[in-house]
Design an enzyme around this catalytic site. Structure first.
Site, PDB file in Angstrom:
ATOM      1  N   TYR A  33      34.212  33.536   3.936  1.00 16.27           N
ATOM      2  CA  TYR A  33      34.733  34.740   3.191  1.00 16.27           C
ATOM      3  C   TYR A  33      35.874  33.799   1.850  1.00 16.27           C
ATOM      4  CZ  TYR A  33      39.610  33.400   4.953  1.00 16.27           C
ATOM      5  OH  TYR A  33      40.795  32.905   5.195  1.00 16.27           O
ATOM      6  N   LYS A 148      35.354  27.597   4.705  1.00 16.71           N
ATOM      7  CA  LYS A 148      36.296  28.683   4.764  1.00 16.71           C
ATOM      8  C   LYS A 148      35.608  29.820   5.597  1.00 16.71           C
ATOM      9  CE  LYS A 148      39.198  31.598   1.869  1.00 16.71           C
ATOM     10  NZ  LYS A 148      40.556  30.875   2.361  1.00 16.71           N
ATOM     11  N   GLU A 180      48.100  21.599   7.282  1.00 17.34           N
ATOM     12  CA  GLU A 180      48.431  22.682   6.405  1.00 17.34           C
ATOM     13  C   GLU A 180      48.936  23.850   7.143  1.00 17.34           C
ATOM     14  OE1 GLU A 180      44.378  23.909   5.124  1.00 17.34           O
ATOM     15  OE2 GLU A 180      43.609  23.790   7.085  1.00 17.34           O
ATOM     16  N   LEU A 205      41.540  23.157   4.456  1.00 22.07           N
ATOM     17  CA  LEU A 205      40.852  23.993   3.438  1.00 22.07           C
ATOM     18  C   LEU A 205      41.085  23.207   1.996  1.00 22.07           C
ATOM     19  CD1 LEU A 205      38.885  26.395   3.110  1.00 22.07           C
ATOM     20  CD2 LEU A 205      41.200  27.514   2.424  1.00 22.07           C
TER      21      LEU A 205
END
Length: 285
Positions: A33, A148, A180, A205
């Protein structure tokens, strides 16, 4: 007026927008996505989001359902049909519909493309004004966080763990170092004024807002160091903040109960937020 959603070539009122129960995105989270911010009816950082989508698809050997130009046209049509001035466009590509089998379906199976909009009331948020309070949690996600995918259960669990502690969000910790946030990249500003964030790799990411932030920081003559940091280093930092397509640049003022700096959003995070938004809006399409 009902929200209009795009599903595999057609636009539907949201109550009528459906995919098959045999879609591999539903059965296996076999999907990727992207989320693109919209300000003033225009798309922020869109080329970066398209490039990352292509990378995610390639890493999973997942066929693309459309060209970049077609995906851009659908974004613009959804923004127009939903009269979206401020918010986001969410895009999901799945491997498509097939009988349940761990093996990928046969070649030629059509991927699914679903897109929808989500409005927001304001660019500014209470969190941006007061800063985020963070809880640290073990990073138990899979090893390819650079793709992702829609595998977001553990980030959701971590977010809820933080909420139950009265905090706003969680930062993941692996081998003693922060990777993260649940849906964002993490940064500190050292006592010397250097911005520090983890280098790109399979463990985080590759944030599109992160990349834009790095450019903006360079334009402001701020030093950026791609190096991991610990929770203790974050607690002892001058400032901390996160970046994402939804949060833009948002200050962090506390981690695991310890105030960062004076416990208020710092000047560097505020300056970066303003500069990022100015630049991103100017370049929006």
């Amino acid at each position: 007026m009902p929200r209009i959603v795009y599903v595999n070539g057609a636009y539907h009122p949201e109550a009528e927008a459906k995919v098959s129960v045999f879609d591999r995105g539903f059965l296996f989270a076999d999907a990727v996505y992207e989320v693109t911010a919209v300000i003033g009816g225009r798309l922020l950082d869109f080329p970066g989001h398209c490039a990352r989508l292509r990378r995610s698809l390639a890493e999973l050997d997942l066929p693309s359902p459309a060209t970049d130009d077609e995906i851009l046209a659908i974004h613009r049509e959804l923004v127009a049909r939903n009269a979206l001035d401020l918010g986001h466009v969410y895009l999901t590509v799945t491997r498509g519909e097939a009988d349940r089998d761990f093996a990928y379906p046969k070649a030629g199976t059509a991927p699914s493309l679903v897109m929808f909009t989500q409005a927001r009331a304001s660019i500014e948020t209470p969190e941006a004004e007061r800063g985020l309070r963070i809880a640290s949690v073990p990073d138990l996600r899979w090893g390819r966080r650079d793709i992702k995918t829609v595998q977001l259960l553990y980030p959701s669990m971590a977010k809820m763990q933080a909420k139950r502690q009265g905090k706003d969000d969680a930062w993941f910790v692996e081998n003693g170092e922060v990777t993260e946030g649940t849906s964002n990249n993490a940064y500190i500003v050292t006592r010397e004024g250097t911005i520090r964030t983890r280098a790109l790799g399979h463990d985080i990411l590759h944030g599109i807002t992160r990349a834009a932030l790095m450019r903006v920081a360079g334009e402001l003559d701020l030093r950026v160091e791609e190096k991991p940091f610990t929770v203790a280093e974050a607690q002892g930092a001058r400032e901390a903040f996160i970046t994402s397509a939804g949060a833009f640049v948002t200050p962090v003022v506390e981690i695991d109960g310890a105030a960062i700096g004076d416990g208020r959003p710092g000047p560097i995070a505020r300056r970066l937020r303003a500069a990022y938004l100015e630049t991103a809006i100017a370049r929006a399409i």
